[in-house]
Design a protein around this motif. Sequence first.
Motif, short mmCIF file in Angstrom:
data_model
loop_
_atom_site.label_atom_id
_atom_site.label_comp_id
_atom_site.label_asym_id
_atom_site.label_seq_id
_atom_site.Cartn_x
_atom_site.Cartn_y
_atom_site.Cartn_z
N GLU A 9 16.77 -1.32 -12.84
CA GLU A 9 16.05 -2.02 -13.90
C GLU A 9 14.96 -2.92 -13.33
N ARG A 10 15.23 -3.49 -12.19
CA ARG A 10 14.22 -4.34 -11.55
C ARG A 10 13.00 -3.52 -11.14
N LEU A 11 13.24 -2.30 -10.66
CA LEU A 11 12.13 -1.42 -10.29
C LEU A 11 11.32 -1.00 -11.52
N ARG A 12 12.02 -0.78 -12.63
CA ARG A 12 11.32 -0.37 -13.86
C ARG A 12 10.52 -1.52 -14.48
N ALA A 13 11.02 -2.73 -14.32
CA ALA A 13 10.36 -3.87 -14.97
C ALA A 13 9.24 -4.48 -14.13
N ALA A 14 9.12 -4.09 -12.87
CA ALA A 14 8.13 -4.70 -11.98
C ALA A 14 6.71 -4.46 -12.51
N THR A 15 5.86 -5.48 -12.39
CA THR A 15 4.47 -5.36 -12.85
C THR A 15 3.48 -5.29 -11.70
N THR A 16 3.92 -5.61 -10.48
CA THR A 16 3.03 -5.56 -9.33
C THR A 16 3.72 -4.85 -8.17
N GLU A 17 2.90 -4.36 -7.25
CA GLU A 17 3.44 -3.70 -6.06
C GLU A 17 4.27 -4.67 -5.23
N GLU A 18 3.85 -5.95 -5.22
CA GLU A 18 4.58 -6.94 -4.42
C GLU A 18 6.00 -7.15 -4.93
N GLU A 19 6.21 -7.03 -6.25
CA GLU A 19 7.56 -7.18 -6.80
C GLU A 19 8.46 -6.05 -6.32
N ILE A 20 7.92 -4.85 -6.23
CA ILE A 20 8.69 -3.70 -5.72
C ILE A 20 9.06 -3.95 -4.26
N VAL A 21 8.09 -4.41 -3.47
CA VAL A 21 8.34 -4.66 -2.06
C VAL A 21 9.44 -5.71 -1.89
N THR A 22 9.36 -6.76 -2.67
CA THR A 22 10.37 -7.82 -2.58
C THR A 22 11.75 -7.29 -2.94
N ALA A 23 11.83 -6.51 -4.00
CA ALA A 23 13.12 -5.96 -4.42
C ALA A 23 13.72 -5.07 -3.35
N VAL A 24 12.89 -4.24 -2.76
CA VAL A 24 13.38 -3.31 -1.74
C VAL A 24 13.78 -4.08 -0.49
N GLU A 25 12.97 -5.03 -0.06
CA GLU A 25 13.30 -5.78 1.16
C GLU A 25 14.59 -6.56 1.01
N GLU A 26 14.89 -6.99 -0.19
CA GLU A 26 16.13 -7.74 -0.40
C GLU A 26 17.36 -6.86 -0.19
N VAL A 27 17.26 -5.58 -0.57
CA VAL A 27 18.45 -4.72 -0.43
C VAL A 27 18.55 -4.09 0.95
N VAL A 28 17.43 -4.01 1.68
CA VAL A 28 17.50 -3.40 3.01
C VAL A 28 17.46 -4.43 4.12
N GLY A 29 17.45 -5.70 3.76
CA GLY A 29 17.30 -6.74 4.78
C GLY A 29 18.48 -6.87 5.69
N ASP A 30 19.70 -6.59 5.22
CA ASP A 30 20.90 -6.70 6.05
C ASP A 30 21.36 -5.35 6.48
N ILE A 31 21.83 -5.26 7.70
CA ILE A 31 22.39 -4.01 8.19
C ILE A 31 23.73 -3.77 7.49
N PRO A 32 23.88 -2.60 6.82
CA PRO A 32 25.10 -2.40 6.04
C PRO A 32 26.27 -2.02 6.91
N ASP B 158 0.81 -1.22 0.00
CA ASP B 158 0.00 0.00 0.00
C ASP B 158 0.84 1.27 0.00
N LEU B 159 2.16 1.12 0.09
CA LEU B 159 3.05 2.28 -0.01
C LEU B 159 3.67 2.41 -1.39
N VAL B 160 3.20 1.57 -2.34
CA VAL B 160 3.76 1.55 -3.69
C VAL B 160 2.70 1.97 -4.70
N HIS B 161 3.07 2.89 -5.60
CA HIS B 161 2.18 3.30 -6.68
C HIS B 161 2.94 3.15 -8.00
N LEU B 162 2.40 2.34 -8.88
CA LEU B 162 3.05 2.08 -10.16
C LEU B 162 2.37 2.85 -11.28
#
Length: 670
Positions: free
Chosen positions: A128-151, A7-11
């Motif tokens: 490119e993954r953000l541009r190619a996403a077709t659903t909000e869930e794909e964006i969420v998954t992509a973002v969670e993958e990069v922020v999942g670990d403490i840098p 619900d925080l994603v608008h495509l």
Amino acid sequence: MSVISPDLVHLDADLGGTTTEVITALAGVVHAAGRASSPQLLADAALAREAQNPTGVPGRVAIPHCRSAAVEVPTLAFARLSRPVDFGGPDGDAELVFLIAAPEGGGKAHLKILSKLARALVRGDFLERLRAATTEEEIVTAVEEVVGDIPQTTPPAEKPTDKPVEKPRTRLVAVTACPTGIAHTYMAADALAQTAAAREDVELHVETQGSSSTEALDPDLIRDADAVIFATDVGVRDRERFAGKPVIESSVKRAINEPSVMLDEAVAASRNPEARRVSGTASASAEKQTELSWPRRIQQAVMTGVSYMIPFVAAGGLLLALGFLVGGYDMANGWQAIALQHSLTNLPGNEVLVDGATVAFDRSGLALYLGAVLFATGQMAMGFIVAALSGYTAYALAGRPGIAPGFVGGAISVLIGAGFIGGLVTGILAGLVAWWIASWKVPRILSSLMPVVIIPLLTSLIVGLTMFLLLGRPLEGIMTGLTDWLSSMSGSSAVVLGVILGLMMCFDLGGPVNKAAYLFATAGLSTGDEASMQIMAAVMAAGMVPPIALSVATILRRSLFTPAEQENGKSAWLLGLSFISEGAIPFAAADPFRVIPSMMVGGAVTGATAMALGVGSRAPHGGVFVLFAIDPWWGFLLAILAGTVVSAATVIALKQFWPTKAVAAATVDA
């Protein structure tokens, strides 16, 4: 709770044609998702950050970000725009926009998560993954993958021993920092580190001075470095660590946009014996020395001095006003004797021995004694204003070595009667002399003594001799003449001065011109004469007009303002009543050609009215909340009312007959 949800994603959304509209819309998305208590507070904070520096980055991406009290958990709102918007990026309008919202005053863990996202935005595969996403869930998954670990604070640099090279590497260290310390700090660090990792001629280690963490560079790395890169928009903390190293300085965005160019410049500087070197300055105004002219650097240094001086003025002036309120308005006749000769167990009567003579006061006992204590404390604070102005002006030019000679010069200015004019001169002189001495090439055995002993000693000596032997008497004459002229003002001359001060206060709403008028008023306030108090009242009243007038205008003609301006108007009146002119900045930034002239007209009316009515203020700040220190109070309120009416009417007229594009478009759509 995850930082992002569907619900925080608008495509492929159309959120408007301006940065204000997009940020406001995303703040609404955050609020609708239950992540923000107030969409307007969040939008205001993000827009204020955007006004400092556009947040467009390479890849046609924008990352507006802020910390706000309206947010309790770290949150990301994302929009892939069907109508790209200009966020000031280097390669065109932004198509992908992240609103990064961090809790105000929260811990560092969430800031690490947000900085991790910022770092991912310099990777082409993630975009490119953000541009190619077709659903909000794909964006969420992509973002969670990069922020999942403490840098980590900085990506591990490739060590020379890990990969053999045919030629020696140039060893570089870098510091990145931006005002918010959430996004650009880490993006600049990664842009430099990734570019360096792809080259065989450099070895780079980066220190990020951001909000999530600051892992200082190893002193051995700094010692062995061939050159330093400062990619910052704020002061470099502990800059003295890099003293003597060749340095390349730029804004943090240049490191994001041109990392390879900056590395090339640093390599060239390391091989150039004449390259500029770090002198140990830690001042924010010295960060772009290679890009600024000397007049501009001096102007910024004076503004720095004024900003450091203002707390002394505000604290001292308000304490003086409280002293008068508690102890009576004849407090100035014997405050020192009352404060030093009496105590809580030896309270004064209404007659006190002052310099061998008996002086009668309107009040006695505890009220008189506490009033004297408040007044004495305020006098001590006011006694520092010239020295603080001088000392921190020198600091802005030369860093820490300039502080002591700057304060010495300011104290000498007070001693010989040169006042704040002398303080300005000694601050600039001390800063320039200290900077010059710091540029000397000295034996290594003396280098450690330069910033703490040699530079302060020689600079203080030069400033003292110059003031006592050359400049002191002329500056004292100028200050005396100015004081006499102010004291003699009456009638039309006072009104003209009020007009000028009102125009200055409303020209840039907290900028250099506004600060110059405020400095003129507060510096004179320390003398205690009637003319100076009238100038202070005119300046404060004029500075209160813009936020109040714009708030009134948004209420009277709501349709002439954008939704963001309408929301700003709901709180601007309180900022105005508190004498915070900056409350009008969002309006002026969005529509300068209509707002600023309107505010200047009202400010001129207010300044002229206050001077014509002889309104005086013993307090340098506080607005309507220090009415007890303003006489006559009704004249002060009348001047503000007159200016508010004029400014509000003028800005409504200009927007009515010359509407902005955003308002015109909204009207057509309606």
